[in-house]
Design a protein around this motif. Structure first.
Motif, mmCIF file in Angstrom:
data_model
loop_
_atom_site.group_PDB
_atom_site.id
_atom_site.type_symbol
_atom_site.label_atom_id
_atom_site.label_comp_id
_atom_site.label_asym_id
_atom_site.label_seq_id
_atom_site.Cartn_x
_atom_site.Cartn_y
_atom_site.Cartn_z
ATOM 1 N N HIS A 5 -21.627 23.101 35.432
ATOM 2 C CA HIS A 5 -21.448 22.124 34.367
ATOM 3 C C HIS A 5 -20.822 20.879 34.987
ATOM 4 C CE1 HIS A 5 -22.179 25.149 31.217
ATOM 5 N NE2 HIS A 5 -21.569 25.964 32.058
ATOM 6 N N LYS A 6 -21.009 19.749 34.327
ATOM 7 C CA LYS A 6 -20.447 18.502 34.854
ATOM 8 C C LYS A 6 -19.805 17.714 33.725
ATOM 9 C CE LYS A 6 -22.940 14.754 36.442
ATOM 10 N NZ LYS A 6 -23.756 14.008 37.395
ATOM 11 N N LEU A 7 -18.637 17.173 34.039
ATOM 12 C CA LEU A 7 -17.950 16.207 33.191
ATOM 13 C C LEU A 7 -17.585 15.019 34.059
ATOM 14 C CD1 LEU A 7 -15.294 18.221 31.123
ATOM 15 C CD2 LEU A 7 -17.445 17.251 30.319
ATOM 16 N N ASP A 38 -21.517 11.809 31.570
ATOM 17 C CA ASP A 38 -21.327 13.182 31.104
ATOM 18 C C ASP A 38 -19.951 13.327 30.461
ATOM 19 O OD1 ASP A 38 -23.796 14.615 32.046
ATOM 20 O OD2 ASP A 38 -23.126 13.763 33.949
ATOM 21 N N VAL A 40 -17.155 14.883 27.544
ATOM 22 C CA VAL A 40 -16.749 16.196 27.050
ATOM 23 C C VAL A 40 -17.586 16.534 25.816
ATOM 24 C CG1 VAL A 40 -14.851 17.516 26.039
ATOM 25 C CG2 VAL A 40 -14.404 15.958 27.936
ATOM 26 N N GLN A 41 -18.104 17.750 25.815
ATOM 27 C CA GLN A 41 -18.866 18.284 24.683
ATOM 28 C C GLN A 41 -18.137 19.532 24.184
ATOM 29 O OE1 GLN A 41 -21.780 16.696 23.704
ATOM 30 N NE2 GLN A 41 -21.335 15.203 25.306
ATOM 31 N N GLU A 43 -19.283 22.428 24.008
ATOM 32 C CA GLU A 43 -19.634 23.549 24.875
ATOM 33 C C GLU A 43 -19.159 23.372 26.325
ATOM 34 O OE1 GLU A 43 -23.106 20.675 24.743
ATOM 35 O OE2 GLU A 43 -21.852 21.601 23.227
ATOM 36 N N SER A 44 -18.490 22.272 26.640
ATOM 37 C CA SER A 44 -17.965 22.074 28.000
ATOM 38 C C SER A 44 -16.958 23.176 28.307
ATOM 39 C CB SER A 44 -17.272 20.719 28.138
ATOM 40 O OG SER A 44 -18.167 19.656 27.916
ATOM 41 N N LEU A 48 -13.237 22.811 33.025
ATOM 42 C CA LEU A 48 -13.589 21.418 33.289
ATOM 43 C C LEU A 48 -12.774 20.479 32.417
ATOM 44 C CD1 LEU A 48 -16.049 22.897 34.685
ATOM 45 C CD2 LEU A 48 -17.270 20.780 34.264
ATOM 46 N N LYS A 49 -12.566 20.863 31.159
ATOM 47 C CA LYS A 49 -11.731 20.046 30.265
ATOM 48 C C LYS A 49 -10.295 19.972 30.798
ATOM 49 C CE LYS A 49 -14.258 21.300 26.050
ATOM 50 N NZ LYS A 49 -14.138 22.046 24.779
#
Length: 162
Positions: A5-7, A38, A40-41, A43-44, A48-49
């Motif tokens: 995943h990417k943020l 990219d 924050v979502q 589903e992140s 990563l958050k």
């Protein structure tokens, strides 16, 4: 296998791409873009958050140590170097030779420099704190201007830590 995943985080010195799985961070690298693609979502992954939040705290002068699970992906030698980098205190610098000495391989100064340049966990694994034996700033994958900014930032916020 965990998917990647990417943020992205818009720091004062450019966009930082954070890549990882639900279990660990694998890359924190500067982008040459000024715009975050990219965000924050819902589903992140939490990790990563958390990384994004800890980077934000670092840039605000509120955090000098990171508490994130991350993956070192490299040779045994590179991993030794990167582990040694984590021991360099915030707002301090050491030379490539100091790192070579600390891993018991005093002749590996150039190899330490090469390993330093392959660090994919910018800021968290503080390769910006490594300077030449002459005290001058040398090499930084994110650009020397960023290395200088990060060192000045740490001196401003963290120089009087105990």
């Amino acid at each position: 296998m965990n998917s990647l995943h990417k943020l992205e985080y818009k720091s004062p010195i450019g966009v930082i791409e954070i890549i990882g799985t639900g279990g660990a961070i694998s890359s924190i690298m500067f982008s040459e873009r000024d715009v975050v693609w990219d965000c924050v979502q819902d589903e992140s992954p939490t990790i990563l958050k958390d990384c994004l939040q800890q980077l934000d705290q670092y840039f605000k002068g509120e955090r000098h140590e990171f508490t994130l699970p991350y993956n070192f992906e490299g040779t045994d030698f590179q991993k030794k170097v990167w582990y040694a980098l984590t021991k360099v205190p915030c707002a301090e610098t050491v030379s490539y030779k100091d790192i070579a000495d600390s891993i018991g391989n005093e002749k590996a100064v150039r190899a330490v420099g090469t390993a330093n340049g392959k660090n994919k966990l910018s800021i968290v694994i503080p390769c910006h704190r490594i300077i030449g034996s002459n005290g001058k700033l040398t090499g930084y994958a994110g650009g020397l201007w960023r290395k200088e900014w990060l060192l000045q930032h740490e001196l401003t916020y963290y120089k009087d830590m105990s």
